[in-house]
Design a protein around this motif. Sequence first.
Motif, PDB file in Angstrom:
ATOM      1  N   SER A  55       0.861  -1.187   0.000  1.00 39.47           N
ATOM      2  CA  SER A  55       0.000   0.000   0.000  1.00 39.47           C
ATOM      3  C   SER A  55       0.895   1.234   0.000  1.00 39.47           C
ATOM      4  N   ASP A  56       0.337   2.325  -0.431  1.00 40.02           N
ATOM      5  CA  ASP A  56       1.097   3.573  -0.454  1.00 40.02           C
ATOM      6  C   ASP A  56       0.278   4.634   0.258  1.00 40.02           C
ATOM      7  N   PRO A  57       0.623   5.018   1.468  1.00 37.16           N
ATOM      8  CA  PRO A  57       1.839   4.678   2.215  1.00 37.16           C
ATOM      9  C   PRO A  57       1.762   3.264   2.788  1.00 37.16           C
ATOM     10  N   PRO A  58       2.925   2.689   3.124  1.00 39.33           N
ATOM     11  CA  PRO A  58       2.945   1.358   3.734  1.00 39.33           C
ATOM     12  C   PRO A  58       2.173   1.336   5.050  1.00 39.33           C
ATOM     13  N   THR A  59       1.712   0.172   5.411  1.00 40.59           N
ATOM     14  CA  THR A  59       0.956  -0.019   6.649  1.00 40.59           C
ATOM     15  C   THR A  59       1.833   0.310   7.854  1.00 40.59           C
ATOM     16  N   THR A  94      -5.980  -1.235  -2.135  1.00 38.74           N
ATOM     17  CA  THR A  94      -4.872  -2.168  -1.889  1.00 38.74           C
ATOM     18  C   THR A  94      -5.362  -3.609  -1.952  1.00 38.74           C
ATOM     19  N   LEU A  95      -6.507  -3.869  -1.348  1.00 35.33           N
ATOM     20  CA  LEU A  95      -7.062  -5.228  -1.390  1.00 35.33           C
ATOM     21  C   LEU A  95      -7.375  -5.624  -2.830  1.00 35.33           C
ATOM     22  N   GLN A  96      -8.038  -4.754  -3.563  1.00 34.69           N
ATOM     23  CA  GLN A  96      -8.430  -5.042  -4.938  1.00 34.69           C
ATOM     24  C   GLN A  96      -7.206  -5.260  -5.827  1.00 34.69           C
TER      25      GLN A  96
END
Length: 127
Positions: A55-59, A94-96
């Motif tokens: 993800s952007d930003p990272p988790t 992010t999930l998609q």
Amino acid sequence: MKIKLSLLALLGALSLAQPPLCLAGIANGKQLYQQRCAVCHGADIKGSGPLAHKSDPPTPDLTTAAFRQRLADYPGVIVSSVILRPNGNLIPRTLQENGVKIPPHAWSVQDFRDLNQYMSGVILQRR
């Protein structure tokens, strides 16, 4: 007298058969977390899940001192993050993009409380 003792024994047995509400809440919160959050935040809540860096930003790592302070200053911060989604479409996108399907969930107020209780407990234990 015999009836009262039997009734008291029955009530005592029933109370032992059902876990206290807080334990049930923690179990519900843990289940919700594992099903809906761990894919990004990881089992350890440190941002170590399989999608954490996709993800952007990272988790973020929610066990840092800075986040613990934020949790102390704003006790509902976990719940508000889930409800308000300050990053807009970040989570669904992010999930998609990674082919991860998490079924919809009809959140209740109790679910939010349970999730917050579970995550707060894990985060505050990691000092």
